[in-house]
Design a protein around this motif. Structure first.
Motif, PDB file in Angstrom:
ATOM      1  N   ASP A 174       0.860  -1.193   0.000  1.00  0.00           N
ATOM      2  CA  ASP A 174       0.000   0.000   0.000  1.00  0.00           C
ATOM      3  C   ASP A 174       0.889   1.233   0.000  1.00  0.00           C
ATOM      4  O   ASP A 174       1.376   1.666   1.045  1.00  0.00           O
ATOM      5  CB  ASP A 174      -0.908  -0.017   1.234  1.00  0.00           C
ATOM      6  N   TYR A 175       1.084   1.789  -1.179  1.00  0.00           N
ATOM      7  CA  TYR A 175       2.007   2.918  -1.301  1.00  0.00           C
ATOM      8  C   TYR A 175       1.305   4.201  -1.734  1.00  0.00           C
ATOM      9  O   TYR A 175       1.911   5.065  -2.370  1.00  0.00           O
ATOM     10  CB  TYR A 175       3.140   2.550  -2.254  1.00  0.00           C
ATOM     11  N   VAL A 176       0.017   4.315  -1.382  1.00  0.00           N
ATOM     12  CA  VAL A 176      -0.662   5.599  -1.553  1.00  0.00           C
ATOM     13  C   VAL A 176       0.105   6.621  -0.729  1.00  0.00           C
ATOM     14  O   VAL A 176       0.352   6.398   0.457  1.00  0.00           O
ATOM     15  CB  VAL A 176      -2.128   5.509  -1.094  1.00  0.00           C
ATOM     16  N   PRO A 177       0.504   7.735  -1.329  1.00  0.00           N
ATOM     17  CA  PRO A 177       1.485   8.585  -0.641  1.00  0.00           C
ATOM     18  C   PRO A 177       0.952   9.358   0.556  1.00  0.00           C
ATOM     19  O   PRO A 177      -0.086  10.002   0.492  1.00  0.00           O
ATOM     20  CB  PRO A 177       1.933   9.557  -1.748  1.00  0.00           C
ATOM     21  N   GLY A 178       1.692   9.251   1.647  1.00  0.00           N
ATOM     22  CA  GLY A 178       1.592  10.220   2.720  1.00  0.00           C
ATOM     23  C   GLY A 178       2.692  11.246   2.507  1.00  0.00           C
ATOM     24  O   GLY A 178       2.547  12.423   2.787  1.00  0.00           O
TER      25      GLY A 178
END
Length: 293
Positions: free
Chosen positions: A228-232
Motif C-alpha cells: 500500500d504505497y498511496v502517498p503520505g
C-alpha cells in the motif's frame, strides 16, 4: 499586538495548515500559483491576493509552504515577491524543506529591509497537517519564535526552537536522514524474513514490542506488507530532501555514506517512474534487486 496573517502555498501540506489557522479564528490572506488551490480557503473566509507581495503588504506574519529551494527564493525574493511588500518588523516564516545555506542568505536579505525570518520545516505529512499535530522545528531569533509560537500551536504539537536561522532546516535534514535509512532497514528486515520462509507480518509484530520498534516499522512496515504505497509523503519529495542533505554535507566537508546509499534506492524508485508513490515504496527496489517483487 494584533497580528495579521498571510499564507503562501496551498498544496497538499499548506492548504490544511492554512485552514487550521482560519478555523482557529485568525483572519488570513492567501496566495497560490494555481487559483483553484485558493478556493477552499476563500470558502472558509480567507481573503485572496494576486501575488506574494500583496500578501506581505497585508500581513505582519507571512507563512510560506512550497516545494523546493528555488520556489521559496522566487516567492520571497523574486518579482512581486514577499520582499517587495514586506513591512518593517514583519516575520516571514518558511515552513518548506529547503537548503540551510539558502535559508540563511534569505534571512539576511530580509533583515536588510527590516523583517525577520524563521525557518520552520515540519514532519508529520498531510495527515499531521490536517490534524494539527505536526512536528515543527524552528530556526531564527528567540523573540520571533515566541511571537509566532501561538500560530505554530494551531498547526502542530511538538514545537522546538532549535537555534538560529538555518537550524530548523538542519534539523529537518537530520529527520530525513533517519527516516530514509530506517525505511531501508525495515525493508531489508521484511526481505530477510520472506527469503527465510518466515511470515514477515509476524516478524513485524514481534519487533514492534522490542528495541527495534519504531513508527517507521509500524506505519511503513504495514505499507510494505500490504503493498500500500498511496502517498503520505511522495518519494520524489524525499528524493529532493535527500539531495538537500547531501549538498549540505558536501558544503561542510563531511561524508554521510548511509544517507548516500539510501538516496540511490530513492533515485532508482523515482527513475522507474514511481516518484508519486510513498517513499516506503523503496522496498519495491529492494525486492526487484533480489527478484522478489
Amino acid at each position: 499586538m494584533t497580528e495579521t496573517i498571510g499564507f503562501i502555498g496551498l498544496g497538499i501540506m499548506g492548504r490544511p495548515m492554512a485552514l487550521n489557522l482560519v478555523r482557529a479564528g485568525y483572519p488570513l490572506t492567501v496566495y497560490a500559483r494555481r487559483q483553484v488551490s485558493m478556493v477552499p480557503l476563500l470558502e472558509a473566509g480567507a481573503t485572496g491576493c494576486s501575488s506574494p507581495a500583496e500578501v506581505a503588504r497585508r500581513s505582519s506574519i507571512v507563512f510560506v509552504m512550497v516545494s523546493d529551494t528555488p520556489d521559496v527564493e522566487q516567492v520571497v525574493l523574486g518579482d512581486e515577491g514577499v520582499i517587495e511588500g514586506v513591512r518593517p518588523g514583519a516575520i516571514v516564516v518558511d515552513m518548506s524543506t529547503i537548503s540551510p545555506s539558502a535559508t540563511r542568505a534569505m534571512a539576511e536579505r530580509l533583515r536588510e529591509v527590516g523583517a525577520e525570518m524563521l525557518d520552520a520545516p515540519v514532519s508529520g505529512g498531510d495527515v499531521g497537517a490536517a490534524a494539527g499535530t505536526l512536528s515543527i522545528m524552528v530556526g531564527g531569533s528567540e523573540d520571533a519564535f515566541l511571537r509566532v509560537r501561538p500560530l505554530f500551536e494551531v498547526m502542530g504539537q511538538n514545537i522546538v526552537h532549535v537555534g538560529d536561522n538555518g537550524a530548523g532546516q538542519v534539523c529537518k535534514a537530520c529527520n530525513q536522514v533517519l527516516v530514509a535509512q530506517t525505511i531501508a532497514a525495515v525493508g531489508e528486515a521484511m526481505l530477510l524474513a520472506r527469503a527465510s520462509g518466515v511470515d514477515p507480518a509476524k516478524v513485524r509484530e514481534a519487533l514492534l514490542g522490542g528495541f527495534a520498534g519504531s513508527r517507521v516499522l509500524d506505519v511503513h512496515g504495514r505499507r510494505m506488507l500490504e503493498s500500500d504505497y498511496v502517498p503520505g509523503f511522495k518519494a520524489a519529495l524525499h528524493q529532493k530532501d535527500m539531495r538537500i542533505v547531501l549538498e549540505a554535507a558536501s558544503e561542510l566537508g563531511i561524508g554521510l555514506p548511509g544517507a548516500a546509499q539510501v538516496t540511490q534506492l530513492i533515485n532508482a524508485l523515482v527513475g522507474q517512474g514511481e516518484g508519486d508513490l510513498d517513499s516506503a515504496a523503496l522496498h519495491r527496489v529492494q525486492q526487484r534487486t533480489h527478484g522478489k517483487a
